[in-house]
Design a protein around this motif. Structure first.
Motif, PDB file in Angstrom:
ATOM      1  N   UNK A 205       0.829  -1.208   0.000  1.00 37.97           N
ATOM      2  CA  UNK A 205       0.000   0.000   0.000  1.00 37.97           C
ATOM      3  C   UNK A 205       0.861   1.254   0.000  1.00 37.97           C
ATOM      4  N   UNK A 206       2.069   1.151   0.586  1.00 33.72           N
ATOM      5  CA  UNK A 206       2.927   2.325   0.768  1.00 33.72           C
ATOM      6  C   UNK A 206       4.386   1.888   0.659  1.00 33.72           C
ATOM      7  N   UNK A 227       9.589   7.103  -7.864  1.00 33.81           N
ATOM      8  CA  UNK A 227       8.367   7.171  -8.658  1.00 33.81           C
ATOM      9  C   UNK A 227       8.696   7.007 -10.133  1.00 33.81           C
ATOM     10  N   UNK A 228       7.951   6.153 -10.806  1.00 30.04           N
ATOM     11  CA  UNK A 228       8.071   5.978 -12.250  1.00 30.04           C
ATOM     12  C   UNK A 228       6.932   6.770 -12.885  1.00 30.04           C
ATOM     13  N   UNK A 229       7.158   8.049 -13.065  1.00 27.96           N
ATOM     14  CA  UNK A 229       6.094   8.918 -13.544  1.00 27.96           C
ATOM     15  C   UNK A 229       4.944   8.907 -12.553  1.00 27.96           C
ATOM     16  N   UNK A 230       3.729   8.883 -13.065  1.00 26.55           N
ATOM     17  CA  UNK A 230       2.552   8.806 -12.197  1.00 26.55           C
ATOM     18  C   UNK A 230       1.929   7.416 -12.236  1.00 26.55           C
ATOM     19  N   UNK A 231       2.735   6.438 -12.689  1.00 32.02           N
ATOM     20  CA  UNK A 231       2.214   5.085 -12.886  1.00 32.02           C
ATOM     21  C   UNK A 231       2.481   4.184 -11.695  1.00 32.02           C
ATOM     22  N   UNK A 250       0.802   1.259  -6.743  1.00 30.73           N
ATOM     23  CA  UNK A 250       0.211   2.014  -7.842  1.00 30.73           C
ATOM     24  C   UNK A 250      -0.795   3.003  -7.276  1.00 30.73           C
ATOM     25  N   UNK A 251      -0.914   4.183  -7.899  1.00 28.62           N
ATOM     26  CA  UNK A 251      -1.838   5.197  -7.393  1.00 28.62           C
ATOM     27  C   UNK A 251      -3.286   4.749  -7.512  1.00 28.62           C
TER      28      UNK A 251
END
Length: 251
Positions: A205-206, A227-231, A250-251
């Protein structure tokens, strides 16, 4: 990964060989919330299945040979372990163990690819593999780290028939286009003594919280949460006994 259950050719299970089974049970219980059940049969050699609730998600076991490293191992599902072992040999790999029956639950093989990475194959009988993927505490991605990527592609596509989705920066493996893992080329940043290997990634989750928990429990953060972009957000950790694994959210 795009797979949510074991399918032929895809990852179906991951298991840890460790020098301290009880210590590993405590560490992963704290990190992932696993409940480990040890097979009481003497011939099982202390093999322990980790559960989330009542669902089997991974395994922890003692080291069975002096030469066995402390490491996570990835198993891929096959229809016929003996036929697949023949494919491994024909494609330039080596069978290290088996094929051998594991009670009535399946047939098991350990092999090494031509680039030096160890992997496992599982022909299911009563046990198909993990009952949960992609959820926090379960397997969600597998990554091959190798110094010979072209040779790896030739080998795994021959043995398993994987689809290959290659970009400039990363190669992804799939079963009929459903991606389940990837490949990274080991460059000069990797110490020479680190062999090619398969690295399991577990969903969390985190990621930052998982890294902090690992450090507090005596483990090590090998790759800081990134972070790999916002993915996706990922990190690579090492447990107190020395086994490496990845985590992602993942977001």
């Amino acid at each position: 990964m795009k797979l949510d259950k074991p399918v032929t050719g895809g990852p179906c299970w991951t298991e840890l060989g460790t020098s301290d089974l009880e210590g590993a049970k405590r560490f992963y219980a704290e990190l992932f919330g696993w409940r480990a059940e040890t097979d009481p049969r003497q011939e099982a050699g202390g093999y322990s299945v980790a559960h989330l609730g009542d669902v089997a998600v991974a395994a922890l076991s003692p080291l069975y040979q002096e030469s066995q490293p402390v490491a996570w191992n990835v198993s891929f599902a096959v229809r016929d372990a003996d036929e697949s072992a023949g494919k491994v040999t024909a494609a330039g790999g080596t069978v290290l163990l088996g094929p051998m029956d594991v009670f009535d639950v399946g047939r098991f093989t350990v092999a090494i690819d031509p680039t030096g990475a160890v992997f496992q194959m599982w022909q299911a009988r009563s046990f198909p593999g993990a009952g949960l993927f992609n959820a926090p505490g379960s397997l969600g991605w597998v990554e091959l780290l190798t110094r010979a990527p072209e040779r790896a592609v030739a080998f795994y596509t021959t043995v398993f028939g994987w689809s290959v989705n290659a970009s400039e920066h990363y190669t992804q493996w799939g079963v009929d286009g459903a991606d389940f893992g990837g490949m990274m080329t080991m460059d000069d940043k990797f110490p020479h003594e680190v062999p090619p290997h398969w690295l399991p990634y577990f969903a969390v989750a985190d990621v930052d919280g998982a890294a902090a928990t690992t450090t507090a429990a005596g483990g090590t953060v090998l790759m800081e949460p990134t972070s790999l972009g916002d993915v996706r957000r990922i990190g690579v950790l090492r447990d107190p006994q020395g086994a490496m694994f990845g985590v992602y959210a993942e977001p």
